[in-house]
Design an enzyme around this catalytic site. Sequence first.
Site, PDB file in Angstrom:
ATOM      1  N   ASP A   1       2.909  -3.321 -10.441  1.00  0.00           N
ATOM      2  CA  ASP A   1       2.169  -4.276  -9.609  1.00  0.00           C
ATOM      3  C   ASP A   1       0.919  -3.570  -9.096  1.00  0.00           C
ATOM      4  O   ASP A   1       0.922  -2.982  -8.014  1.00  0.00           O
ATOM      5  CB  ASP A   1       3.024  -4.713  -8.412  1.00  0.00           C
TER       6      ASP A   1
ATOM      7  N   ARG B   1      -0.011   0.886  -7.002  1.00  0.00           N
ATOM      8  CA  ARG B   1       1.004   1.835  -7.484  1.00  0.00           C
ATOM      9  C   ARG B   1       0.400   3.101  -8.082  1.00  0.00           C
ATOM     10  O   ARG B   1       1.136   3.998  -8.462  1.00  0.00           O
ATOM     11  CB  ARG B   1       1.886   1.173  -8.550  1.00  0.00           C
TER      12      ARG B   1
ATOM     13  N   ASP C   1      10.227 -13.520 -11.367  1.00  0.00           N
ATOM     14  CA  ASP C   1      10.058 -12.514 -10.321  1.00  0.00           C
ATOM     15  C   ASP C   1      11.354 -11.703 -10.247  1.00  0.00           C
ATOM     16  O   ASP C   1      12.361 -12.033 -10.884  1.00  0.00           O
ATOM     17  CB  ASP C   1       9.743 -13.196  -8.985  1.00  0.00           C
TER      18      ASP C   1
ATOM     19  N   HIS D   1      11.124 -12.009  -0.753  1.00  0.00           N
ATOM     20  CA  HIS D   1      11.867 -10.754  -0.870  1.00  0.00           C
ATOM     21  C   HIS D   1      13.121 -10.784  -0.003  1.00  0.00           C
ATOM     22  O   HIS D   1      14.083 -10.056  -0.269  1.00  0.00           O
ATOM     23  CB  HIS D   1      10.989  -9.568  -0.455  1.00  0.00           C
TER      24      HIS D   1
ATOM     25  N   LYS E   1       0.442 -14.676 -11.441  1.00  0.00           N
ATOM     26  CA  LYS E   1       1.598 -14.978 -10.595  1.00  0.00           C
ATOM     27  C   LYS E   1       1.130 -15.670  -9.307  1.00  0.00           C
ATOM     28  O   LYS E   1      -0.056 -15.606  -8.975  1.00  0.00           O
ATOM     29  CB  LYS E   1       2.372 -13.697 -10.277  1.00  0.00           C
ATOM     30  N   HIS E   2       2.008 -16.382  -8.568  1.00  0.00           N
ATOM     31  CA  HIS E   2       3.439 -16.613  -8.749  1.00  0.00           C
ATOM     32  C   HIS E   2       3.627 -18.114  -8.933  1.00  0.00           C
ATOM     33  O   HIS E   2       3.635 -18.845  -7.951  1.00  0.00           O
ATOM     34  CB  HIS E   2       4.213 -16.165  -7.522  1.00  0.00           C
TER      35      HIS E   2
ATOM     36  N   ARG F   1      -3.575 -10.780  -0.506  1.00  0.00           N
ATOM     37  CA  ARG F   1      -3.328 -10.594  -1.948  1.00  0.00           C
ATOM     38  C   ARG F   1      -3.957 -11.729  -2.752  1.00  0.00           C
ATOM     39  O   ARG F   1      -4.108 -11.616  -3.965  1.00  0.00           O
ATOM     40  CB  ARG F   1      -1.819 -10.546  -2.209  1.00  0.00           C
TER      41      ARG F   1
END
Length: 420
Positions: free
Chosen positions: A135, A143, A319, A247, A234-235, A204
């Site tokens: 991601d 990352r 996901d 999450h 996404k999403h 985001r």
Amino acid sequence: MSAKPYRIVIHTVMIASLIALSGCGLFPSRSNTAAPAPTPAPAQTPAAQTPAPKDPIRELVESMSIDEKIGQMLLIGIDGTTFNDTLRRNITERHIGGFIFYSNNIESSHQAWSLISAMRKANTGAKLPLLLSADQEGGRVSRMPKELPAFPASRDVGKTNDKALAFQVGSTLGETMKAYGLNVDFAPVLDVNSNPSNPVIGDRSFGSTAATVSSMGIEEMKGIQSQGVIPVVKHFPGHGDTSVDSHTELPVVNHDLDRLRKVEFVPFAEAIRQGADAVMVAHLLVTKLDPDVPASMSRPIIQNYLRGELGFQGVVITDDMTMGAITKSMPIERAAVKSVQAGADIILVGHEDAKQQAVLQALKQAVQDGTISGKALDDSVYRIAKLKRKTELSSNPVPEPDTSKLSADIKSAVKPITKS
């Protein structure tokens, strides 16, 4: 008159008649050259049947075992920062088709390159290369190794309203990932951030309107593609107007189809029109489309809207199945099977080896007992293999990244944003 003279008269008359007819040209005279015999028509031979061209991807899928096919349908997380026996088994024995790297898997540039290189090497000789993903959005979802400069959040990119800049940011994202041997970026986010209280999307997103998200997000998608890296938009069908983080819990979206078509669907529809190869489907309960199950395991949402109305023919990825939106409502194995039945091609299982192996076994059992049809399995593996071939993924090693050059490229790409 006797019989004999009568016959003589008849013969005389017949001969005279034949001579007369000969003179009229109805019969050739003996003195003329005989007419050539007619040429016989050529024998009719059956038209040669041109064999239908072979589809090498279909032939590849047909050559694969059930274990190899099911392995391609999983994309899983890993433990630690080094190559180990579990990773080796997942690649060489369980035939896992893809992996995702989180921040705790990447501690330095050299370590990340060494780990990814070892995984690529372990897959040498396999029928298909690995999907190696992260991601890497920019902002708070990054990352890449800490030696590299940070990428800006998508909101900051969106505020510039500069499509060329969005493309350049995407291209540099792709360049950076490719340098380490990664080939899939779970970005860009195409959610329209229409809810200021949204706890999971926020910065985001490229913006609060479908127009901004479409224009800027799709340019970033194209930039990533330009480097040979697969962007996963996404999403779907849209996580922007939620007040719960998937999450931890299952978010609920109550918008009707008219609103979804005017806002949430718009960036995805445009991305598909402009060549999106992979779409991540979210763990959202979209009540007006399917009141019973989340989008990630909803056949109406995946088949009727994503594939049907929006015309998407590429790879559908769920996901992460280890998120609370799923695990608090049903066993992960059951959710994975339902997702494949709904039309998902790849199941993302980000954490815990035990859960990953449970999903692997559940999918295999579902294929064996017919819960998942052989055709559905082959169709999904075909789409995955087609994507891997199209993007020319490879297991070949890549040279260790030059962090100085990457850093300079990143700073150059994001300079207009950091100055604003």
